[in-house]
Design a protein around this motif. Structure first.
Motif, PDB file in Angstrom:
ATOM      1  N   GLU A   1      44.306 120.439  14.412  1.00 21.15           N
ATOM      2  CA  GLU A   1      44.485 121.420  15.496  1.00 21.15           C
ATOM      3  C   GLU A   1      45.240 120.837  16.691  1.00 21.15           C
ATOM      4  OE1 GLU A   1      41.127 123.703  16.729  1.00 21.15           O
ATOM      5  OE2 GLU A   1      40.819 124.519  14.717  1.00 21.15           O
ATOM      6  N   LEU A   2      45.384 119.525  16.738  1.00 23.27           N
ATOM      7  CA  LEU A   2      46.157 118.918  17.828  1.00 23.27           C
ATOM      8  C   LEU A   2      47.644 119.216  17.671  1.00 23.27           C
ATOM      9  CD1 LEU A   2      44.389 115.423  17.975  1.00 23.27           C
ATOM     10  CD2 LEU A   2      44.050 117.360  19.520  1.00 23.27           C
ATOM     11  N   GLY A   3      48.039 119.573  16.433  1.00 20.98           N
ATOM     12  CA  GLY A   3      49.427 119.953  16.191  1.00 20.98           C
ATOM     13  C   GLY A   3      50.304 118.773  15.824  1.00 20.98           C
ATOM     14  N   SER A   4      51.396 119.097  15.146  1.00 23.61           N
ATOM     15  CA  SER A   4      52.240 118.023  14.602  1.00 23.61           C
ATOM     16  C   SER A   4      52.952 117.242  15.701  1.00 23.61           C
ATOM     17  CB  SER A   4      53.239 118.580  13.592  1.00 23.61           C
ATOM     18  OG  SER A   4      54.078 119.476  14.241  1.00 23.61           O
ATOM     19  N   ALA A   5      53.121 117.838  16.877  1.00 26.79           N
ATOM     20  CA  ALA A   5      53.773 117.084  17.959  1.00 26.79           C
ATOM     21  C   ALA A   5      52.967 115.818  18.271  1.00 26.79           C
ATOM     22  CB  ALA A   5      53.881 117.952  19.205  1.00 26.79           C
ATOM     23  N   VAL A   6      51.664 115.906  18.112  1.00 26.24           N
ATOM     24  CA  VAL A   6      50.797 114.736  18.350  1.00 26.24           C
ATOM     25  C   VAL A   6      50.607 113.941  17.064  1.00 26.24           C
ATOM     26  CG1 VAL A   6      48.459 114.016  19.018  1.00 26.24           C
ATOM     27  CG2 VAL A   6      49.551 115.937  20.193  1.00 26.24           C
ATOM     28  N   THR A   7      50.261 114.622  15.976  1.00 25.29           N
ATOM     29  CA  THR A   7      49.828 113.906  14.771  1.00 25.29           C
ATOM     30  C   THR A   7      50.976 113.291  13.963  1.00 25.29           C
ATOM     31  OG1 THR A   7      49.830 115.951  13.485  1.00 25.29           O
ATOM     32  CG2 THR A   7      47.767 115.342  14.559  1.00 25.29           C
ATOM     33  N   SER A   8      52.206 113.797  14.140  1.00 19.52           N
ATOM     34  CA  SER A   8      53.312 113.268  13.317  1.00 19.52           C
ATOM     35  C   SER A   8      53.603 111.808  13.642  1.00 19.52           C
ATOM     36  CB  SER A   8      54.566 114.127  13.494  1.00 19.52           C
ATOM     37  OG  SER A   8      54.972 114.077  14.837  1.00 19.52           O
ATOM     38  N   LYS A   9      53.163 111.341  14.814  1.00 22.11           N
ATOM     39  CA  LYS A   9      53.411 109.929  15.183  1.00 22.11           C
ATOM     40  C   LYS A   9      52.273 109.035  14.701  1.00 22.11           C
ATOM     41  CE  LYS A   9      55.306 111.713  19.465  1.00 22.11           C
ATOM     42  NZ  LYS A   9      54.446 112.413  20.428  1.00 22.11           N
ATOM     43  N   MET A  10      51.289 109.642  14.052  1.00 21.76           N
ATOM     44  CA  MET A  10      50.105 108.889  13.635  1.00 21.76           C
ATOM     45  C   MET A  10      50.087 108.691  12.120  1.00 21.76           C
ATOM     46  SD  MET A  10      47.294 110.972  15.867  1.00 21.76           S
ATOM     47  CE  MET A  10      47.173 110.780  17.650  1.00 21.76           C
ATOM     48  N   ALA A  11      49.473 107.580  11.684  1.00 25.10           N
ATOM     49  CA  ALA A  11      49.243 107.352  10.248  1.00 25.10           C
ATOM     50  C   ALA A  11      47.731 107.349  10.030  1.00 25.10           C
ATOM     51  CB  ALA A  11      49.850 106.028   9.824  1.00 25.10           C
ATOM     52  N   PHE A  12      47.303 107.935   8.914  1.00 28.16           N
ATOM     53  CA  PHE A  12      45.876 108.115   8.649  1.00 28.16           C
ATOM     54  C   PHE A  12      45.471 107.318   7.410  1.00 28.16           C
ATOM     55  CE2 PHE A  12      47.361 111.501  11.267  1.00 28.16           C
ATOM     56  CZ  PHE A  12      46.342 111.661  12.200  1.00 28.16           C
ATOM     57  N   TYR A  13      44.422 106.520   7.567  1.00 27.54           N
ATOM     58  CA  TYR A  13      43.989 105.560   6.552  1.00 27.54           C
ATOM     59  C   TYR A  13      42.685 106.045   5.924  1.00 27.54           C
ATOM     60  CZ  TYR A  13      47.454 102.435   8.616  1.00 27.54           C
ATOM     61  OH  TYR A  13      48.631 101.880   9.065  1.00 27.54           O
ATOM     62  N   PRO A  14      42.683 106.373   4.628  1.00 26.16           N
ATOM     63  CA  PRO A  14      41.483 106.916   3.979  1.00 26.16           C
ATOM     64  C   PRO A  14      40.506 105.819   3.547  1.00 26.16           C
ATOM     65  CG  PRO A  14      43.260 106.820   2.396  1.00 26.16           C
ATOM     66  CD  PRO A  14      43.824 106.304   3.694  1.00 26.16           C
ATOM     67  N   THR A  15      39.274 106.279   3.231  1.00 24.16           N
ATOM     68  CA  THR A  15      38.246 105.354   2.745  1.00 24.16           C
ATOM     69  C   THR A  15      37.919 105.612   1.281  1.00 24.16           C
ATOM     70  OG1 THR A  15      36.593 106.901   3.546  1.00 24.16           O
ATOM     71  CG2 THR A  15      37.135 105.075   5.002  1.00 24.16           C
TER      72      THR A  15
END
Ligand SMILES: O=C[C@H](O)[C@H](O)[C@H](O)COP(=O)(O)O
Length: 281
Positions: free
Chosen positions: A54-68
């Motif tokens: 919900e933060l939107g891609s403008a925020v999340t596109s710069k992030m990488a997400f690491y699963p467990t």
């Protein structure tokens, strides 16, 4: 009918509580400048991913997400977030923050995890983060591990060692430790993302240092009564144990790197509020 409505209402309340905790935790701990985010496993983390999306891609596109594990990997992909692996994290570097659920949280922020058969990769991701944040509903809020979660401490074991580990656990005072069966209709034990089995080992409620200081308990193993730290230290040394579902040790705030305990645990409460438990020292 009345009973079934009550069960449904309770289930809805639990889901609402998980969502509340997850959204508040993301609001408080996911800063827009962060680039590496750990995503844990379980049903509460689903709402963490929803809140992040919900933060939107403008925020999340710069992030990488690491699963467990495989479940959170699918969650990240389904949400269209950038998937990255902890195996690709350069040596000496850390995630900015990791979010994960828990099966039980005690007064000192020790956790039981692994109710969904994920714990080994979860511990690696949590320990790789500068800040580990726990999200849960009111059922997980406890004072001593083992008071609310009665199924036992999940222990990830090498399958060929499982019978021997069961024997060791009995000797240590575990009451009826069991190899966790697979899903209904599937023969044999449950197999983790790492090709291991899970043993669930019930112990009497685990003591904290303040119990020992109070002088009422000894915290030794003679009657199967242990402190969290003593039991965890003993379990992890059993040959054949790959990892344990006790997240314990120094407080997250005291040890920026390698901490297993959260810097904060968020609980969605039945009255619609969110309770936050942080380390007292
Ligand atoms: O193995 C599963 C993980 O440790 C979960 O984080 C834990 O069981 C909590 O799951 P849930 O959010 O579904 O209660």
């Amino acid at each position: 009918m009345a009973t079934s409505a009550t069960v449904e209402e309770q289930a809805k309340l639990v889901e609402t509580s998980k969502r509340l905790a997850a959204f508040q935790a993301v609001k408080d701990y996911l800063l827009p400048e962060y680039t590496r985010i750990g995503i844990g496993s379980g049903s509460t983390v689903v709402y963490v991913v929803e809140a992040i999306s919900e933060l939107g891609s403008a925020v999340t596109s710069k992030m990488a997400f690491y699963p467990t594990g495989s479940q959170s990997e699918e969650l990240i992909e389904a949400a269209g977030l950038n998937l990255q692996y902890i195996s690709k994290l350069p040596a000496g570097q850390q995630l900015d923050v990791a979010f994960d659920g828990a099966d039980e949280v005690d007064d000192d922020l020790n956790l039981i995890k692994g109710g969904g058969a994920c714990l080994w990769q979860e511990k690696i991701v949590a320990a790789s983060a500068k800040q580990f944040v726990c999200v849960a509903d009111f059922r997980k809020l406890s004072t001593r591990l083992g008071m609310a979660w009665k199924k036992g401490i999940p222990i990830e074991v090498l399958p060929m060692a499982a019978p021997r580990v069961l024997g060791e656990l009995q000797r240590m005072g575990s009451q009826n430790p069991r190899i966790r069966p697979g899903l209904p209709g599937k023969a044999g034990a449950i197999v983790t993302d790492n090709g291991m089995w899970i043993i669930d080992a019930p112990f009497p409620p685990l003591l904290l240092p303040k119990d020992i200081e109070a002088g009422s308990q000894t915290g030794n193993s003679t009657a199967g009564v242990w402190t969290v730290d003593a039991l965890a230290d003993a379990l992890i040394k059993i040959p054949g144990v790959a990892e344990i579902g006790l997240f314990y040790g120094k407080n997250g705030l005291q040890l920026a790197s390698g901490a297993q305990k959260p810097v904060a645990a968020y609980f969605g409460m039945a009255d619609g509020t969110v309770e936050v438990r942080t380390p007292s020292s």
